[in-house]
Structure formats: structure tokens, C-alpha cells
Scaffold this motif. Structure first.
Motif, PDB file in Angstrom:
ATOM      1  N   ASP A  63       0.820  -1.214   0.000  1.00 57.02           N
ATOM      2  CA  ASP A  63       0.000   0.000   0.000  1.00 57.02           C
ATOM      3  C   ASP A  63       0.863   1.277   0.000  1.00 57.02           C
ATOM      4  O   ASP A  63       0.600   2.222   0.735  1.00 57.02           O
ATOM      5  N   TYR A  64       1.910   1.245  -0.823  1.00 57.82           N
ATOM      6  CA  TYR A  64       2.808   2.394  -1.017  1.00 57.82           C
ATOM      7  C   TYR A  64       3.563   2.779   0.251  1.00 57.82           C
ATOM      8  O   TYR A  64       3.960   3.929   0.427  1.00 57.82           O
ATOM      9  N   LYS A  65       3.732   1.817   1.164  1.00 54.71           N
ATOM     10  CA  LYS A  65       4.511   2.081   2.380  1.00 54.71           C
ATOM     11  C   LYS A  65       5.407   0.878   2.668  1.00 54.71           C
ATOM     12  O   LYS A  65       5.126  -0.242   2.248  1.00 54.71           O
ATOM     13  N   PHE A  66       6.450   1.140   3.431  1.00 55.19           N
ATOM     14  CA  PHE A  66       7.266   0.045   3.952  1.00 55.19           C
ATOM     15  C   PHE A  66       6.703  -0.330   5.312  1.00 55.19           C
ATOM     16  O   PHE A  66       6.594   0.518   6.194  1.00 55.19           O
ATOM     17  N   GLN A  67       6.339  -1.590   5.463  1.00 53.69           N
ATOM     18  CA  GLN A  67       5.806  -1.979   6.764  1.00 53.69           C
ATOM     19  C   GLN A  67       6.483  -3.260   7.241  1.00 53.69           C
ATOM     20  O   GLN A  67       7.040  -4.029   6.451  1.00 53.69           O
TER      21      GLN A  67
END
Lengths: 161, 789
Positions: free
Chosen positions: B589-593
Motif C-alpha cells: 500500500d505504497y509504504k514500507f511496513q
């Protein structure tokens, strides 16, 4: 020879040759680069400016000296920054431009057209702009842009929403 | 679908890709604040005007500049003799030939450049140019390639080989093709001339050349579609190191291939500033542009199709005579003197094929640019689509049915064509079905039958074309030895805004928007925070520029892969910030998690800030990259176009009633921009089909040197277009995109012409060449005995 040109409400005292075309006086003497040059036979229309508020003129067909005493409007006088004219806004929103070279003139011709005919049909628009060439857009989105601007200009309050 | 494309995650809503984001370059253009070359003025700048030859072929017995030099403001006049002192009287062409910069002892075509005048004002330069006296001794003119072929008059006396023949280029199996044709149940021949045309961007070619004598740096503000390539060429011909040459291609008022070559005017202006030590401006007039810019097309083609009685094609042979003008200045990749013409088997499964092109010198303007086309693909597509229609008529089959019978099937991709290409992907049937449905093909055929019964003239034209674009893979593609990869540089600033630079150069294509969309998508950033800059060789990474629909296939790939490389580094920073190992981080979702823990995440922007304030231990600070992308294959966009015309039998006027264009250019970055480019290309296709043609007489006189005679369609002539898309992503391109800007120019001319022939076929008309004027149709009708009233 020294003449005074009234461009976008401002007086420009310019020194031109009698043979200097209006488009070169605007570009080189007044520093207004929005009117372009694209041919040498008054065919392409990319130099179009508006005379006396409503007459579209190919500024390569007129000597600068002939423009003295007239009010000249160029794209730079139409709107800018946060205060874009509805036509400028509409060309952007309807993707009515690509390389941008014909755009200022296309907008000025459209402006003159809408002064004469605030509610033009598609046919009116296509005829009205037939002095202005565009090589990128195929004209469809230009027509849409003029239609949008015409609607906005007829109902300025709604357009502001 | 490859992993690379999956990476885009098409299953979910994209952040930036596939959206009709309004163009970010528009603001300056709608306010008249673009900066084109003619808008640039430098202190002490001189203006240059060129003296042109009135003869198409003549010896120069003398040049007298005395009167011209007396004109006030004139600083210098140069001729070939002066250029010879700098070894600049001749320059190499892209095609391995050489061309004169200024005429040496002779002129080879009308309007050839003979002398250059430098003066304080534009008007003084023009005045003086008119006073340069040139003494000519006319020679016999060869203005026709078939006459040139006879070798009675040898035009290029400077060459060792005393012939007007430039090259024979052939591909395929000649013997097998001839055999297959000889054995074919049905053989159909089709001739077609693709006229010489001029690309005519509305901004003429221009240069401001500025040699700084204190620093030794030469800056050229240039109408250039390929600034880096031009810098390399300038360095090679002048001997000035590339580091001392800066080419700036500012806003470009349309290119269409016209601004790929190096023109004599550019060289003269550069020579002028080097000698005179002050800036020199040259802006071509429209007449100069029409007469001395590289032309396009001028292919005399003949195709022969072999087929079974049931309508299955068995062989294709295409032979061409090409008119290259006075010098071979065709702009093609080195290994391909006739460009990618061998795409002439099109969308059809020919078991065997052969094609050859013979090129000749004539006393005409040199050139051979790919006018909104990927190197002769327009000619190839036009030929095969015309021939397919003729073959269908000969077989008494509907042209749509005939095409369905012969399409390369979806399952055949990657498809190896008999002429050596590996088509990456396609779904011709689906695209064609969408077009047929949209236009209402069956109803139109019924309507046509009813109209014919009443003596009314209506036609339906089809073109189901395949393009070959995105040159190209370095194993096959180079220009002057330079491989045709392209580069992109991405720099993420500490606050998360970005500057992107590429070796391409937009001339209206909208790269400032679409390049930002690619990077925004890959890195989860806002398009608005990504500035795109192109065209300055001092700052942009090397690349071969924008033409031949190559920007998205090449630089588009470089941008996506460069962004992914940045994402890899950002991932390590994210691991550092989230205090886990990089293996525990996922891009979601367009993030680094942290894997499976959406609440523990950081953005690319967070990582960018950390890259400058809190870098990951052991990692280089900063967050930027330069990526050079060498595509593994070309891309093969395709489309199905259908044109409906009504013809006035009294006047011969052709009215385009409808034009349906369904394109498949793979993944779409910005649908609004794709549609806009398709509209523009369909209009240019219309222009070629009905209006544009450069005409010479037998004496080599150029008969239409400006827009009063060379007809460019206005809003009033151009029809309305109905567009649509199917999406077959390229399996090898990082984002699955194929390029689109030229599909409509390539695919549409045959649809227009096939519609006219379809309309006239009941009257025995099977031939009509572009441009289809009212007179041509009128004459065909009268010759067929059709009463005007």
C-alpha cells in the motif's frame, strides 16, 4: 521610427522600422513572447492577437505602425498566475494543448470568437478557429475547451464553484 | 504476465498510474510563457540569414558578397570555402553518407544553402542575403528516382561509385517467397506510392549558438529531439570536447521527427559564433523549413500477396524504390537503412515473406525522417493494409473476415515473423472485435448495400495494423555507434520532493506529467512533488532522445527500474527506522511496513528524510540513482481503425462520417494524454490521406514551399474521432507499456484510403494515391462513366 503601442492596457514606446511586422514589435520590442511565428504566408495563425477587444488579427499581417491607436490584447494580457481566464483554464482542463506553440494564438482566436458569439455551436467553433493551425491535438479537445470556456463565461458565478 | 508487471499490482487502485492527471506543463503554455528557441535573446546576439539556390542542379562559378557586405549591420558572410578551413564544409549523415553544409562547387537541390549572412538584426541579415550574387551554370536535373535509376546523369560526382543507386536492402527468403507466390492459388498485386511529405511542426527549426570565448564553452539552444546525440555529433565534427559543449533543448513547438537531424543552418550558426565570438540566432522561415528540412516517406512500393482460394495468406513480397534526395541523410538506426520497413507483414501470419528497398539519389532535398513514425513503419503499415484490402476484394471476401482469417493468434506470441522480428505480445482479434462493434460494422455494410442500390457512394475502410517501436535493444540498435538505450536520474530531496531527469525530450508528449506518474507510482509519492526536467545535456543523463515512440519503451523503463532501485535502498532505511532487518520489511500500500503489521510502517518520504538526517548504518547517505535501461526487445503496439466515408458523386468530395480507433499500447500511464496523442495522430493521418504532399516539377522546382500550397488541415477539415483501448501489456517492459504517439499516424492513412476505394470499388476503381483530392475522386468517377447529376 518611434511609435506608441497600447498592449494589454500598457503603453510601449518602441522604435521600429516602417516595415516591422506587429508580431516582431510585440516579441522583440515589447518583450511579449506569447505570440509566435510559424509561417511566412499568414497561414498558421500562431501569431494571433486581439485588436480593440474583439478583432482577431494575425500579427504577421499587420505592420507595427498600423497598430498605433488600437488596443492590442495578447495572451499575456488575458490572465495569469492564480487569475487564469476561463479559456486558459479550459484549455488545461480539456487537454486542448500539447506542444503549446499554437496555444496562445488559439486562445486569443477563441477569445475573439466568444466576444462575437457567446454560445457557439461546434460548427461555429471549428469555422471560427479555421485560421489557426494545430499539429498536435487533432482539434477535438480544443473544441471542447472552447465549449467549456463559453459555458463558464456565460455563467461566471457557477464557474467559480 | 511477468513479475515486473505484477509489481505494479494492477489488481488494486493505482496511486498515479492509469490516471488522467492534468498536465503540469500546461500552466506556462496557456499563459504564453513557454520558452522556445526564438524566445531566447542574448547580449550582442547576431542574426543569421541563409542564401539559397534557385536551381536544383548547377555548378557554382562564383559568389560575390561585396554588395551584401555593404548593408549596414552586416558583420560577416560565410561560404563553403570558409567552412572548409574548419573542415565543416561537409558533415557526416546518420546514414553513413556525407552532406554539404554550404554548397561547395555545385548545388544539388533547389533551395540548397549557399552562403550564410550574419548581421545585427534579422531584417539586415535578410536584406544582405538578397544581395549575395551567385553565378550558376545549370546542369541537367534528375528529379525522379526511376530516371535516376537509369544512371544517365550521375549526381554524386564526389563519390567513388559512379551510380545514383545508394543501397539495396533486403530481408527474408527471396527464393521461398517467389516459389510460394508461383504456387499460390490466388496472387494479388498492389502498387502504392507514399508521397513525400513534410512533418511541419508549427515551430520551425531554430538555434541560438553561443561560444563563450573566455571559457571556451559552446552552448547551443536548439530545437532538438535528441540533445545528447546532437552534442556527440557536434563534438565529433568540430573536435570540441563534449564537456565543452552544452546543448539546451528548451520548449519545443512540435517535432514529429523533423527535429532529429542536424541541419546545415545549425552548423553555420555554430561556425558563426565560433568565428565571431558573439551569439548567433537562426530561425528557419517556413519556406526554408519546407524546402530544406528533411522530408519524410517518398516510397514507391509494390506488394504481392499469395493466398489460398479459401483466403489464407501464403506469401508476401514487397519491393520499393525510395527517393532519398541529394544526400543519404535518412535518419535510421545504423543497421537499418530502410528503417523497420520489414514490419510489412503486419498483423498477419505469413508463412514466408521477402522485402527489398532500393534507394536512389535525386536532385531533391535530402532526408528520410520518420515523421511521427518509427522508421518507415508508416510506409510498411500502409502497404500491407492496402494490399490486404485488395486481396480480400480479389477473393470476393469481406475485408474484416479476411483479416480474421489471417491474424497472428494470441497464443502465437511471442511471434517470430518471417522477416525476423519477435513480436512481444498482442491480441488482434479482440481489438478488432471491439472496433467492429463500436462502429456497428454489420449495420454499416447493410446501409452501404442499400445506398449502392440507390446509386449513392459510401465506403468503409479498415486498418488493423501492428507497429514496431521503442528502438532499441543495443544488440541491434545504434546511431553512429551509440547504443539506443536511455537514461533516467531520480533524486529524492530530504523533504521527499523529487527531481527526475531523462535523456528523452518532450515536444508536446507530456513527459513532465507522465514521467512523474511512473515515479510516483513506484515510490508512493505525490505527482505534484516530482519535477521533471529534460533537454539540458549538462544535467540530464545520456539518452538518445524522443522520436520513434521510444520514450516510454526506453526512458519509461529506466524511470521504473531506477525508482525500484531507490525503493530497495529506502527499504534498508525503513528497516533501520523500524528497527528490524530488511528481510522483515514489505512494500505494501505504497509504504514500507513490518511484514503483516500495517501499523508499523514508514513512507518513502520518511526514508528520504532519514537518508539525509539518520542514514542506515553502513549505507551511503542520500537517496538518488541514475539508471540506464537497455530494453531486451522492441514493443509492438497495435490497433484496429475503421473509417466510414460518404462521397459526393457530383463534386468528388469525400466526407469522413466516422472514424473509430481502438488502440492497444499496453499499460496506459495517462489515458487523457494517450487519447490526445491518438487524436493528433489521426489528424495527421487525415492530412496525409487527403491534403499533404510535397510536389516537385521535372526541373526539380519545389512547387509548394509554404502553407498556402502545402495544405495543413484546420479544425474545419479534420473529422471527429471515436477512440478506445484494449490493454495487452508488453511482457518485457518494466511497466508493460508500449508507446502510442505514432500508432494513429501509422495506422490511419490506410483506413482513410481503403474507405475511399471501398466506396469507389463498384465503379471498378482499385487504385488511388494519397493525397486524395476532390479532383482525383471526381476524375475517377467521370472516367467510370458516373453521371455528375
Amino acid at each position: 521610427m518611434e511609435i506608441t503601442l497600447n498592449v494589454n492596457g500598457q503603453e510601449h514606446k518602441v522604435d521600429v522600422e516602417p516595415r516591422t511586422l506587429l508580431v516582431y514589435a510585440l516579441r522583440e520590442n515589447c518583450g511579449l513572447k506569447g505570440a509566435h511565428v510559424g509561417c511566412d504566408s499568414s497561414s498558421c495563425g500562431v501569431c494571433t492577437v486581439v485588436l480593440d477587444g474583439k478583432i482577431p488579427v494575425k500579427s504577421c499581417t499587420m505592420f507595427a505602425v498600423q497598430a498605433e491607436g488600437h488596443e492590442i490584447t495578447t495572451i499575456e494580457g488575458l490572465g495569469g498566475g492564480a487569475n487564469l481566464h476561463p479559456l486558459q483554464k479550459a484549455f488545461h482542463e480539456q487537454h486542448g494543448l500539447q506542444c503549446g506553440y499554437c496555444t496562445p494564438a488559439m486562445i486569443m482566436s477563441s477569445y475573439a470568437l466568444l466576444q462575437h458569439n457567446p454560445d457557439p455551436s461546434e460548427d461555429d467553433i471549428r469555422r471560427g478557429l479555421s485560421g489557426n493551425l494545430c499539429r498536435c491535438t487533432g482539434y477535438m479537445n480544443i473544441v471542447k475547451a472552447v465549449q467549456q470556456a463559453a459555458a463558464d463565461m456565460r455563467q461566471p458565478a457557477e464557474a467559480a464553484d | 504476465m511477468s513479475d515486473q508487471i505484477k509489481d505494479l499490482n494492477p489488481a488494486k487502485e493505482c496511486r498515479a498510474m492509469g490516471k488522467s492527471i492534468k498536465r503540469r506543463e500546461d500552466a506556462r503554455f496557456v499563459q504564453g510563457r513557454g520558452t522556445y528557441v526564438d524566445d531566447i535573446e542574448l547580449p550582442k546576439m547576431l542574426h543569421m540569414a541563409i542564401v539559397h539556390s534557385p536551381y536544383a542542379h548547377a555548378l557554382i562559378k562564383g559568389i560575390d558578397t561585396a554588395e551584401a557586405l555593404k548593408v549596414p549591420g552586416v558583420k560577416a558572410i560565410i561560404t563553403a570555402k570558409d567552412l572548409a578551413g574548419f573542415n565543416l564544409d561537409w558533415i557526416p549523415t546518420l546514414a553513413g553518407d556525407k552532406q554539404m553544409v554550404l554548397a561547395t562547387d555545385r548545388v544539388m537541390y533547389q533551395y540548397q544553402e549557399v552562403a550564410a549572412v550574419f548581421a545585427e538584426t534579422r531584417a539586415q541579415a535578410v536584406d544582405a542575403a538578397q544581395l549575395v550574387e551567385v553565378d550558376y551554370e545549370p546542369l541537367e536535373v534528375v528529379a525522379d528516382p526511376f530516371k535516376a535509376r537509369e544512371d544517365k546523369v550521375i549526381l554524386r560526382t564526389d563519390r567513388e561509385k559512379k551510380t545514383n543507386h545508394i543501397f539495396n536492402w533486403n530481408v527474408g527468403d527471396r527464393e521461398a517467397t517467389d516459389k510460394a507466390l508461383a504456387e499460390a492459388e490466388v496472387r494479388v498485386k498492389q502498387k502504392a506510392y507514399y508521397p513525400r511529405v513534410h512533418a511541419s511542426p508549427l515551430e520551425p527549426c531554430a538555434i541560438v549558438a553561443d561560444m563563450n570565448t573566455a571559457t571556451g564553452r559552446l552552448t547551443l539552444y536548439l530545437t532538438s529531439q535528441a540533445p545528447h546525440a546532437h552534442r556527440t555529433v557536434v563534438s565529433l565534427v568540430t573536435g570540441i570536447p563534449e564537456s565543452n559543449i552544452r546543448i539546451v533543448s528548451p520548449d519545443i513547438g512540435g517535432g514529429f521527427g523533423n527535429k532529429v537531424p542536424v541541419y546545415p543552418g545549425y552548423v553555420c550558426a555554430a561556425a558563426g559564433t565560433i568565428v565571431l565570438g558573439v551569439p548567433v540566432k537562426w530561425v528557419a522561415t517556413r519556406t526554408e523549413s519546407m524546402t530544406t528540412d528533411s522530408f519524410a516517406r517518398d516510397f514507391h512500393m509494390e506488394a504481392e500477396i499469395g493466398a489460398t482460394k479459401e483466403g489464407k495468406v501464403t506469401a508476401l513480397k514487397v519491393t520499393t524504390v525510395a527517393d532519398h534526395g541529394a544526400f543519404d541523410a535518412a535518419a535510421d538506426p545504423s543497421k537499418y537503412p530502410a528503417g523497420l520497413f520489414s514490419i510489412c507483414t503486419g498483423s498477419y501470419d505469413f508463412p514466408t515473406a521477402f522485402t527489398e528497398v532500393d534507394a536512389y539519389y535525386t536532385n531533391k532535398t535530402p532526408g528520410g525522417v520518420a515523421y511521427r513514425c518509427s522508421f518507415r513503419v508508416t510506409e510498411a503499415s500502409y502497404m500491407i493494409e492496402r494490399a490486404m484490402d485488395t486481396a480480400a476484394r480479389e477473393l470476393n471476401m469481406d475485408p474484416a473476415e479476411f483479416r480474421f482469417k489471417n491474424f497472428i493468434q494470441k497464443e502465437q506470441f511471442p511471434y517470430n515473423s518471417p522477416l525476423g522480428w519477435t513480436y512481444d505480445s498482442g491480441d488482434y482479434e479482440t481489438t478488432f472485435k471491439v472496433a467492429l462493434e463500436k462502429v456497428g460494422y454489420e449495420e454499416l455494410r447493410k446501409e452501404q448495400a442499400e445506398k449502392r442500390a440507390k446509386g449513392e457512394i459510401m465506403g468503409i475502410g479498415i486498418s488493423t495494423f501492428t507497429e514496431i517501436v521503442g528502438a532499441g535493444p543495443s544488440k541491434d540498435f545504434d546511431i553512429l555507434g551509440i547504443k539506443m538505450f536511455d537514461g533516467a536520474e531520480i533524486r529524492i530531496h530530504p523533504t521527499g520532493s523529487v527531481i527526475v531527469r531523462a535523456g528523452t525530450k518532450s515536444q508536446g508528449q507530456g513527459h513532465e506529467t507522465t514521467w512523474a506518474q511512473i515515479v510516483a507510482e513506484e515510490l508512493g509519492l505525490d505527482v505534484d512533488k516530482i519535477l521533471v526536467e529534460e533537454g539540458d545535456t549538462d544535467t540530464a543523463p545520456y539518452g538518445l532522445g524522443t522520436y520513434a515512440s521510444r520514450s516510454t519503451p526506453t526512458a519509461g523503463g529506466a524511470l521504473a527500474l531506477g525508482a525500484r532501485r531507490i525503493r530497495e535502498k529506502a527499504k534498508r532505511i525503513a528497516a533501520h527506522l523500524l528497527e528490524v532487518s530488511a528481510d522483515d520489511i514489505e512494500w505494501e500500500d505504497y509504504k514500507f511496513q513490518i511484514k503483516g503489521v500495517p501499523s508499523k510502517s514508514v513512507t518513502t518520504q520518511d526514508c528520504a528524510f532519514a537518508a539525509y538526517t539518520n542514514p542506515a548504518p553502513g549505507d551511503e547517505p542520500g537517496l538518488e540513482t541514475t539508471y540506464y535501461y537497455d530494453p531486451p526487445n522492441l514493443t509492438f503496439p497495435h490497433g484496429a481503425y475503421i473509417c466510414v466515408v460518404d462521397i459526393d458523386k457530383s463534386t468528388g468530395e469525400v466526407k469522413v462520417r466516422r472514424f473509430v480507433a481502438i488502440d492497444d499500447c499496453g499499460t496506459i500511464i495517462n489515458p487523457m494524454i494517450v487519447e490526445g496523442q491518438v487524436h493528433g495522430g489521426l489528424a495527421e493521418g487525415f492530412a496525409m490521406a487527403f491534403m499533404q504532399e510535397i510536389v516537385y516539377d521535372e526541373e526539380g522546382n519545389h512547387l509548394n514551399t509554404n502553407y498556402t500550397d502545402y495544405l495543413i488541415p484546420t479544425a474545419y477539415e479534420v473529422p471527429k474521432f471515436e477512440t478506445g483501448n484494449t490493454v495487452t501489456p508488453s511482457p518485457h517492459h518494466p511497466i508493460g507499456a508500449k508507446g502510442v504517439g505514432e500508432s494513429p499516424t501509422v495506422g490511419s492513412p490506410a483506413a482513410y484510403v481503403n474507405a475511399v476505394i471501398d466506396a469507389l470499388s463498384p465503379y471498378g476503381v482499385s487504385e488511388i494515391d494519397m493525397p486524395i483530392s476532390r479532383e482525383k475522386v471526381f476524375s475517377k468517377l467521370r472516367a467510370a462513366g458516373v453521371e455528375a447529376f
